[in-house]
Design an enzyme around this catalytic site. Sequence first.
Site, PDB file in Angstrom:
ATOM      1  N   THR A  87       1.069  -1.304  -0.049  1.00 39.90           N
ATOM      2  CA  THR A  87      -0.209   0.019   0.265  1.00 39.90           C
ATOM      3  C   THR A  87       1.268   1.822  -0.316  1.00 39.90           C
ATOM      4  O   THR A  87       1.911   1.659   0.933  1.00 39.90           O
ATOM      5  CB  THR A  87      -0.995   0.350   1.097  1.00 39.90           C
ATOM      6  OG1 THR A  87      -1.617  -0.774   1.675  1.00 39.90           O
ATOM      7  CG2 THR A  87      -1.833   1.193   1.208  1.00 39.90           C
ATOM      8  N   LYS A 162      -7.815   1.452  -3.443  1.00 31.77           N
ATOM      9  CA  LYS A 162      -6.837   1.128  -1.596  1.00 31.77           C
ATOM     10  C   LYS A 162      -7.625   2.020  -1.060  1.00 31.77           C
ATOM     11  O   LYS A 162      -8.219   2.294   0.794  1.00 31.77           O
ATOM     12  CB  LYS A 162      -6.056   0.228  -1.895  1.00 31.77           C
ATOM     13  CG  LYS A 162      -5.450   0.410  -0.611  1.00 31.77           C
ATOM     14  CD  LYS A 162      -5.665  -1.226  -0.222  1.00 31.77           C
ATOM     15  CE  LYS A 162      -4.929  -1.037   1.663  1.00 31.77           C
ATOM     16  NZ  LYS A 162      -5.234  -2.714   2.762  1.00 31.77           N
ATOM     17  N   LYS A 237      -1.857   4.864   8.996  1.00 30.60           N
ATOM     18  CA  LYS A 237      -0.990   4.649   6.739  1.00 30.60           C
ATOM     19  C   LYS A 237      -1.665   5.157   6.583  1.00 30.60           C
ATOM     20  O   LYS A 237      -1.284   5.966   5.310  1.00 30.60           O
ATOM     21  CB  LYS A 237       0.278   3.663   6.952  1.00 30.60           C
ATOM     22  CG  LYS A 237       0.932   3.551   5.855  1.00 30.60           C
ATOM     23  CD  LYS A 237       1.272   2.359   5.451  1.00 30.60           C
ATOM     24  CE  LYS A 237       1.671   2.654   4.506  1.00 30.60           C
ATOM     25  NZ  LYS A 237       2.047   1.202   3.291  1.00 30.60           N
TER      26      LYS A 237
HETATM   27  P1  NAD Z   1       6.405  -5.671   6.800  1.00 31.83           P
HETATM   28  O1  NAD Z   1       6.752  -4.871   7.551  1.00 31.83           O
HETATM   29  O2  NAD Z   1       6.383  -7.012   8.187  1.00 31.83           O
HETATM   30  O3  NAD Z   1       7.002  -6.549   5.354  1.00 31.83           O
HETATM   31  C1  NAD Z   1       7.725  -5.449   5.203  1.00 31.83           C
HETATM   32  C2  NAD Z   1       9.125  -6.408   4.488  1.00 31.83           C
HETATM   33  O4  NAD Z   1      10.302  -5.519   3.529  1.00 31.83           O
HETATM   34  C3  NAD Z   1      10.069  -6.584   5.644  1.00 31.83           C
HETATM   35  O5  NAD Z   1      10.630  -7.680   5.897  1.00 31.83           O
HETATM   36  C4  NAD Z   1      11.765  -6.133   5.626  1.00 31.83           C
HETATM   37  O6  NAD Z   1      13.110  -6.427   5.657  1.00 31.83           O
HETATM   38  C5  NAD Z   1      11.447  -5.866   3.784  1.00 31.83           C
HETATM   39  N1  NAD Z   1      11.649  -4.197   3.123  1.00 31.83           N
HETATM   40  C6  NAD Z   1      12.259  -2.925   3.357  1.00 31.83           C
HETATM   41  N2  NAD Z   1      12.833  -2.598   3.061  1.00 31.83           N
HETATM   42  C7  NAD Z   1      13.413  -3.341   2.259  1.00 31.83           C
HETATM   43  C8  NAD Z   1      14.520  -3.097   0.780  1.00 31.83           C
HETATM   44  N3  NAD Z   1      14.813  -2.204   0.608  1.00 31.83           N
HETATM   45  N4  NAD Z   1      14.614  -4.402   0.189  1.00 31.83           N
HETATM   46  C9  NAD Z   1      14.097  -5.365   0.619  1.00 31.83           C
HETATM   47  N5  NAD Z   1      13.320  -5.831   1.785  1.00 31.83           N
HETATM   48  C10 NAD Z   1      13.058  -4.930   2.281  1.00 31.83           C
HETATM   49  O7  NAD Z   1       4.820  -5.542   6.505  1.00 31.83           O
HETATM   50  P2  NAD Z   1       3.509  -6.409   5.933  1.00 31.83           P
HETATM   51  O8  NAD Z   1       2.494  -6.174   7.175  1.00 31.83           O
HETATM   52  O9  NAD Z   1       4.022  -7.486   5.103  1.00 31.83           O
HETATM   53  O10 NAD Z   1       3.126  -5.250   5.060  1.00 31.83           O
HETATM   54  C11 NAD Z   1       3.783  -4.910   3.466  1.00 31.83           C
HETATM   55  C12 NAD Z   1       2.615  -4.375   2.299  1.00 31.83           C
HETATM   56  O11 NAD Z   1       1.129  -4.473   2.891  1.00 31.83           O
HETATM   57  C13 NAD Z   1       2.498  -2.654   3.897  1.00 31.83           C
HETATM   58  O12 NAD Z   1       2.861  -1.915   2.176  1.00 31.83           O
HETATM   59  C14 NAD Z   1       0.622  -2.678   4.558  1.00 31.83           C
HETATM   60  O13 NAD Z   1       0.807  -1.288   3.878  1.00 31.83           O
HETATM   61  C15 NAD Z   1       0.401  -3.329   3.531  1.00 31.83           C
HETATM   62  N6  NAD Z   1      -1.011  -4.212   4.104  1.00 31.83           N
HETATM   63  C16 NAD Z   1      -0.552  -5.078   5.189  1.00 31.83           C
HETATM   64  C17 NAD Z   1      -1.345  -5.518   5.393  1.00 31.83           C
HETATM   65  C18 NAD Z   1      -1.668  -6.138   7.141  1.00 31.83           C
HETATM   66  O14 NAD Z   1      -2.433  -5.943   7.452  1.00 31.83           O
HETATM   67  N7  NAD Z   1      -0.082  -6.727   8.109  1.00 31.83           N
HETATM   68  C19 NAD Z   1      -2.952  -5.523   5.384  1.00 31.83           C
HETATM   69  C20 NAD Z   1      -2.656  -4.990   4.039  1.00 31.83           C
HETATM   70  C21 NAD Z   1      -1.935  -4.369   3.228  1.00 31.83           C
END
Ligand code: NAD
Length: 290
Positions: A87, A162, A237
């Site tokens: 997102t 979204k 966010k």
């Molecule tokens: P998270 O923080 O668990 O995962 C993000 C991952 O990206 C981490 O493992 C981090 O190490 C990695 N990362 C960061 N910078 C990086 C880089 N430069 N290179 C490689 N890897 C890198 O977050 P999440 O909960 O998995 O959410 C991910 C996305 O999904 C977000 O944009 C969030 O808004 C969206 N989202 C999350 C949910 C939820 O319920 N968690 C629901 C819908 C949407």
Amino acid sequence: MRIGFIGLGNMGAPMAKNLVAAGHEVWGHDLHAPMPEGVHGAISAAGAAKDADVVITMLPNGAILRTVAGEAIPAMKTGAVLCDCSTVDVESARAVADAAAKAGVLAVDAPVSGGVGGAAAGTLTFMAGGSDAAFAIVRPLFDVMGQKAVHCGASGAGQAAKICNNMILGVTMIATCEAFALADKLGLDRQKMFDVVSTSSGYSWTMNAYCPAPGVGPKSPADNDYKPGFAAELMLKDLRLSQQAAKAADADTPMGELAALLYETFVETEGGRGMDFSAMLPRFEKRHRG
Ligand code: NAD
């Protein structure tokens, strides 16, 4: 298909696992998270992207997406698709799509709803923006990771859908919680409040499916001490993204603006961080007018 998967955190890891289980060859890269079983580790974003038919990104925000896309796109083969499921702000989604187009790579922005549970179960909803050709290539992968994919329009349309959805969600949750808190003070039983509103014109997903009052309605994070679920800081966010987009598009969104402010206060100064976004109800319960 050969798939590059960059960002294997709470959401990315279970999504990648489902792709492996469906028989795809997945090459993953993450700065910190371990590779899920069956996912081949690549030492860089470019390494994961090389030779891939589709590169999926699942990253924290638009700035990180732009950096990762800058590394991945030059390594991708012509005609491959960069599919961002994070997102992020609409501008970043469009900037990445432009950069991809210049390099002969297709792009889809496809944020999801359904959370970690939906990612694990393969029941996410994808809201996609991009060309018909790009959407057609990634659609089979959406079918593996999710139960529904809507092609919303050109690049950025997925992110637009979204953040508009989640602006409604944030505003509605606040309205539902403040109405429960008012009902309490008027001496109205919460179950009776639910019975009436859930079958009257005040009904909503937040009331009917995700009721913020413990012990009332279907099971929800309220019945689990408000452990997320969907964390208040993730709602913040998304509300901030809606306000960023509203400013850029000159749209008047007073309710969205106030919802962003309330969640900001809740997360940053009232102990809401780490709690479900429905914990707005105990917040209102404790408060007085003025
Ligand atoms: P998270 O923080 O668990 O995962 C993000 C991952 O990206 C981490 O493992 C981090 O190490 C990695 N990362 C960061 N910078 C990086 C880089 N430069 N290179 C490689 N890897 C890198 O977050 P999440 O909960 O998995 O959410 C991910 C996305 O999904 C977000 O944009 C969030 O808004 C969206 N989202 C999350 C949910 C939820 O319920 N968690 C629901 C819908 C949407």
